[in-house]
Motif scaffolding. Structure first.
Motif, short mmCIF file in Angstrom:
data_model
loop_
_atom_site.label_atom_id
_atom_site.label_comp_id
_atom_site.label_asym_id
_atom_site.label_seq_id
_atom_site.Cartn_x
_atom_site.Cartn_y
_atom_site.Cartn_z
N PHE A 192 -19.77 7.58 -0.10
CA PHE A 192 -18.54 7.59 -0.88
C PHE A 192 -17.86 8.95 -0.80
N SER A 193 -16.61 8.93 -0.38
CA SER A 193 -15.85 10.17 -0.33
C SER A 193 -14.42 9.89 -0.76
N PRO A 194 -14.00 10.42 -1.91
CA PRO A 194 -12.63 10.19 -2.36
C PRO A 194 -11.60 10.66 -1.32
N ARG A 195 -11.89 11.78 -0.69
CA ARG A 195 -10.93 12.31 0.27
C ARG A 195 -10.71 11.36 1.44
N LEU A 196 -11.83 10.77 1.91
CA LEU A 196 -11.72 9.87 3.06
C LEU A 196 -10.91 8.63 2.73
N ILE A 197 -11.05 8.14 1.48
CA ILE A 197 -10.30 6.93 1.11
C ILE A 197 -8.80 7.22 1.15
N VAL A 198 -8.41 8.39 0.62
CA VAL A 198 -6.99 8.76 0.67
C VAL A 198 -6.54 8.89 2.13
N GLU A 199 -7.37 9.52 2.92
CA GLU A 199 -7.01 9.74 4.32
C GLU A 199 -6.81 8.41 5.06
N ARG A 200 -7.72 7.48 4.78
CA ARG A 200 -7.60 6.18 5.45
C ARG A 200 -6.36 5.44 4.98
N MET A 234 0.83 -1.20 0.00
CA MET A 234 0.00 0.00 0.00
C MET A 234 0.87 1.26 0.00
N LYS A 235 2.00 1.19 0.72
CA LYS A 235 2.89 2.35 0.76
C LYS A 235 3.42 2.67 -0.63
N GLN A 236 3.68 1.58 -1.38
CA GLN A 236 4.18 1.75 -2.75
C GLN A 236 3.16 2.51 -3.61
N ILE A 237 1.89 2.12 -3.48
CA ILE A 237 0.83 2.77 -4.26
C ILE A 237 0.76 4.25 -3.90
N ILE A 238 0.83 4.52 -2.59
CA ILE A 238 0.76 5.91 -2.12
C ILE A 238 1.91 6.72 -2.71
N ARG A 239 3.10 6.09 -2.75
CA ARG A 239 4.26 6.79 -3.26
C ARG A 239 4.11 7.04 -4.78
N ASN A 240 3.70 5.97 -5.51
CA ASN A 240 3.60 6.09 -6.96
C ASN A 240 2.56 7.12 -7.40
N THR A 241 1.48 7.23 -6.64
CA THR A 241 0.40 8.11 -7.09
C THR A 241 0.45 9.47 -6.39
N LYS A 242 1.51 9.70 -5.67
CA LYS A 242 1.73 10.95 -4.93
C LYS A 242 0.58 11.25 -3.96
N ALA A 243 -0.04 10.21 -3.44
CA ALA A 243 -1.18 10.42 -2.54
C ALA A 243 -0.74 11.11 -1.25
N TYR A 244 0.56 10.99 -0.92
CA TYR A 244 1.01 11.62 0.32
C TYR A 244 1.04 13.15 0.22
N TYR A 245 0.87 13.68 -1.02
CA TYR A 245 0.78 15.13 -1.17
C TYR A 245 -0.58 15.67 -0.73
N CYS A 246 -1.52 14.74 -0.51
CA CYS A 246 -2.89 15.17 -0.21
C CYS A 246 -2.94 16.11 0.99
N VAL A 247 -3.61 17.25 0.80
CA VAL A 247 -3.72 18.20 1.91
C VAL A 247 -5.13 18.21 2.50
N LYS A 261 -5.44 -0.57 5.97
CA LYS A 261 -5.52 -1.43 4.78
C LYS A 261 -6.81 -2.26 4.75
N GLN A 262 -7.08 -2.95 5.82
CA GLN A 262 -8.26 -3.84 5.84
C GLN A 262 -9.56 -3.07 5.71
N ASP A 263 -9.55 -1.90 6.32
CA ASP A 263 -10.73 -1.06 6.27
C ASP A 263 -11.08 -0.68 4.83
N ILE A 264 -10.05 -0.36 4.06
CA ILE A 264 -10.27 0.03 2.66
C ILE A 264 -10.68 -1.19 1.83
N GLU A 265 -10.00 -2.30 2.05
CA GLU A 265 -10.28 -3.51 1.26
C GLU A 265 -11.73 -3.96 1.38
#
Lengths: 137, 376
Positions: free
Chosen positions: B32-40, B1-14, B46-50
Motif C-alpha cells: 500500500f502506497s498512497p503516493r502510488l495511487i495518486v500517481e496511477r 476520474m478526472k473530475q475527482i482529481i480536479r476536485n481533490t487537487k490531486a494534480y498538485y501532487c509533486v 482507471k482499471q488498475d486502481i479499481e
C-alpha cells in the motif's frame, strides 16, 4: 393481484440437512417450491452476515439447517451456529424485523419427512407474515 | 476520474512521498502506497486502481493530508476512487463479513420500523424537542460486541449527562445509520437514501441542535449532509463540545480522580479539528497526560468504516495501547465508539505482546463523564 410468493433461502449442511433434503426429493415428498437451497459444508460456517445479506437482497425468510447437536461432522459446528443465531435474533429485534423470518433447524440425513414438513410450515408462516418490508423498497 | 482529481487537487501532487511516509498503513503493508495511487490516477490507470485490493486498505485517517505540502484532499480522493470502483462492481473486504454494511443497507428501506430504544427506558427522553440526540449505530454494536464491550453505555451516559444538565433530549425511534461507512466504501447511492430519511426525521423533530456521541455521525451530519441541512440552521455538535460549554455556563462539575490519557479519533480530530473540547472535559475529571502521538499526530485505531481488519490493524491497536500504558495513566479515554470497540477487541483476543504492557482501562469520554458527575 397475484398471491404472495415468498422467497426463502435455506442454508443446509453437507452432511445432514442437505442429504435430508435429498431424501425428501428421492422419496417424492411434496414441499413448497419457494425454497432455494444453498449447500454449505457446515451450519457453523453460515455467518450471520449471510443471513442479513439474504434479507437485504430481498429474501422473505432464511433458514439454517444442520446436524443435530452432538452429531456435527466437525464436532461442534452446530453449537457455533446456535450461538450465532442468538446474536442474530438480537439484531433482528433491533432492526424491527420479525424474528420468525429466520429459523434454525436440526435435520438429520434420515429425516426427509421432517425436511419437507419444516419447509411447508416455514413457507406457510412467511406467507402469513407477508413480504419483508411490506413489499416496498 | 478526472473530475475527482480536479476536485481533490490531486494534480498538485509533486510525488514527494510525505503521504506514504506518514501513512500508518504503509508502515506495515508494503503493497500500500498512497503516493502510488495518486500517481496511477494521474496517469489515467482507471482499471488498475479499481481492481487494486489495497484501495480499500486506506484508513482515511488524514494523517497524510496534514503533511501534504500540496494540500491534496487525500481522503476525499480515496473516497472518489472507491465510488468509482464500487460503481464498476468492486467492493471492500469487509470485516464481520459485511454484516454491518448489510444492516446499514436494510436501514435504507423506507418502511422499516425499528425497535431500538430499549436502553432509554429509565432515562428522560422525548419524541420532539430543542435538542436531539443522534444515537448512531450503538444499539447494533451492543448486539454484536457485547462479549467484550458495552457500547450502549455510551448512549445511556450521554442522556444521563444531558438529563443532569436539565435537558430532555429527543431521540428518534426510526433513526437510520448516518451512512458514513457506506459513503466511505463507495456506496453513495444508499448513502443518499439514508441521508434523506435522516434529515427528514431531524427536521420533523423540531430540533435546533443535534448532539452525537460518535465522531463519524458528527462528521457525516456536519459535512456530508451539509447541502440537505444547510437551510435549516441546525447546529450539530459532539457531546464533548456540549459538556465543555455546559461546564462553563451551568457549572456542571465532575469528581476528580485518576490519571487519564486521551486518544484522538481521526474524525473528531483531523477531520473536524476538535481537539480542545474533549481535553477540557478530561482535565476537569482528573489529570491528563498526553501520549507522544497526540492531537493532529494521533495514531489511528486501525480500522475504518468496517472495511479492513487484518493483522496490521491489530498491530496498530496494540502499539497504541502500549503507548497509552507507558504514560503511566490508569485510563485511556477516547470519544469514538468505534475506537473503543477496536482497542478493546485488540486486548480481548490473543495479542503478540505480554498482557501487562497493554493492561490499561479503556473508556469512552461520555461514560467516564457520566460516572464522574458531581452531586449525582
Amino acid at each position: 393481484m397475484t398471491e404472495f410468493d415468498p422467497r426463502i433461502i435455506a442454508f443446509c449442511c453437507n452432511w445432514c440437512s442437505y442429504v435430508g433434503a435429498d431424501l425428501a426429493g428421492t422419496s417424492r415428498l411434496q414441499y413448497p417450491h419457494n425454497v432455494r437451497i444453498i449447500r454449505t459444508m457446515c451450519s457453523g460456517q453460515v455467518f450471520p452476515s449471510y443471513i442479513l445479506k439474504a434479507l437485504e437482497l430481498g429474501a422473505d425468510g432464511v433458514m439454517i439447517a444442520g446436524c443435530h447437536i452432538g452429531d456435527c461432522h466437525y464436532v461442534s459446528g452446530n453449537k457455533k451456529a446456535e450461538e450465532r443465531f442468538r446474536m442474530l435474533l438480537g439484531i433482528m429485534k433491533t432492526l424491527g424485523l420479525d424474528a420468525r423470518r429466520i429459523r434454525l433447524e436440526w435435520i438429520s440425513a434420515s429425516e426427509g419427512v421432517k425436511f419437507a414438513n419444516t419447509i411447508k410450515e416455514f413457507a406457510r408462516e412467511i406467507k402469513e407474515l407477508g413480504p419483508r418490508n411490506g413489499g416496498k423498497e | 476520474m478526472k473530475q475527482i482529481i480536479r476536485n481533490t487537487k490531486a494534480y498538485y501532487c509533486v510525488e514527494c512521498g510525505k503521504c506514504t511516509g506518514s501513512c500508518p498503513v504503509a508502515r506495515g503493508n508494503e503493497f500500500f502506497s498512497p503516493r502510488l495511487i495518486v500517481e496511477r490516477a494521474l496517469s489515467g490507470m482507471k482499471q488498475d486502481i479499481e481492481g487494486d485490493r489495497e484501495l480499500w486498505a486506506c484508513l482515511t485517517c488524514e494523517a497524510c493530508s496534514k503533511k501534504c505540502p500540496s494540500t491534496v484532499k487525500y481522503s476525499e480522493f480515496i473516497r472518489g476512487m472507491r465510488k468509482m470502483a464500487f460503481d464498476s462492481g468492486f467492493t471492500s473486504r469487509c470485516s464481520q463479513g459485511g454484516l454491518l454494511h448489510s444492516i446499514q443497507r436494510i436501514h435504507s428501506i423506507k418502511d422499516l420500523v425499528q425497535d431500538r430504544l430499549d436502553w432509554a427506558k429509565d432515562l428522560k427522553t422525548s419524541k420532539k424537542g430543542e435538542v436531539l440526540y443522534f444515537t448512531g449505530c450503538l444499539p447494533y454494536f451492543e448486539n454484536l460486541f457485547s462479549a467484550f464491550v458495552s457500547p450502549i453505555e455510551i448512549a445511556k451516559s450521554t442522556v444521563k449527562i444531558l438529563n443532569f444538565a436539565g435537558i430532555v433530549p429527543a431521540i428518534l425511534q426510526n433513526e437510520r445509520c448516518c451512512g458514513h461507512d457506506l459513503l466511505w466504501t463507495g456506496d453513495s447511492e444508499t448513502f443518499q437514501k439514508l441521508a434523506r430519511l435522516n434529515t427528514e426525521m431531524i427536521k420533523e423533530s423540531g430540533a435546533s441542535r443535534v448532539v452525537t456521541s460518535c465522531p463519524e455521525c458528527l462528521r457525516t451530519l456536519k459535512l456530508d449532509y451539509a447541502d440537505l441541512l444547510e437551510s435549516t440552521g441546525i447546529e450539530i455538535m459532539h457531546i464533548s463540545e456540549l459538556i465543555s460549554s455546559l461546564m462553563k455556563n451551568n457549572g456542571i462539575k465532575f469528581n476528580r480522580s485518576g490519571i487519564m490519557t486521551y486518544h484522538d479519533p481521526c474524525r473528531l480530530g483531523r477531520h473536524l479539528g476538535i481537539y480542545d473540547a474533549p481535553r477540557d472535559v478530561i482535565k476537569s475529571m482528573g489529570e491528563l497526560v498526553e501520549m507522544g502521538n497526540h492531537m493532529a499526530e494521533s495514531s489511528c485505531c486501525g480500522v475504518s468504516a468496517w472495511a479492513t481488519c487484518e493483522s496490521m490493524s491489530k498491530q496498530m491497536q496494540v502499539n497504541r495501547l502500549i503507548e497509552a500504558k507507558s504514560t503511566g495513566s490508569d485510563t485511556l479515554i477516547t470519544s469514538c465508539p468505534k475506537c473503543l470497540i477496536h482497542l478493546k477487541c485488540a486486548v480481548h483476543n490473543q495479542i503478540p505482546v505480554e498482557k501487562e504492557k497493554v493492561d490499561i482501562r479503556i473508556e469512552d469520554l461520555a461514560v467516564a463523564a457520566g460516572k464522574a458527575l458531581a452531586g449525582d
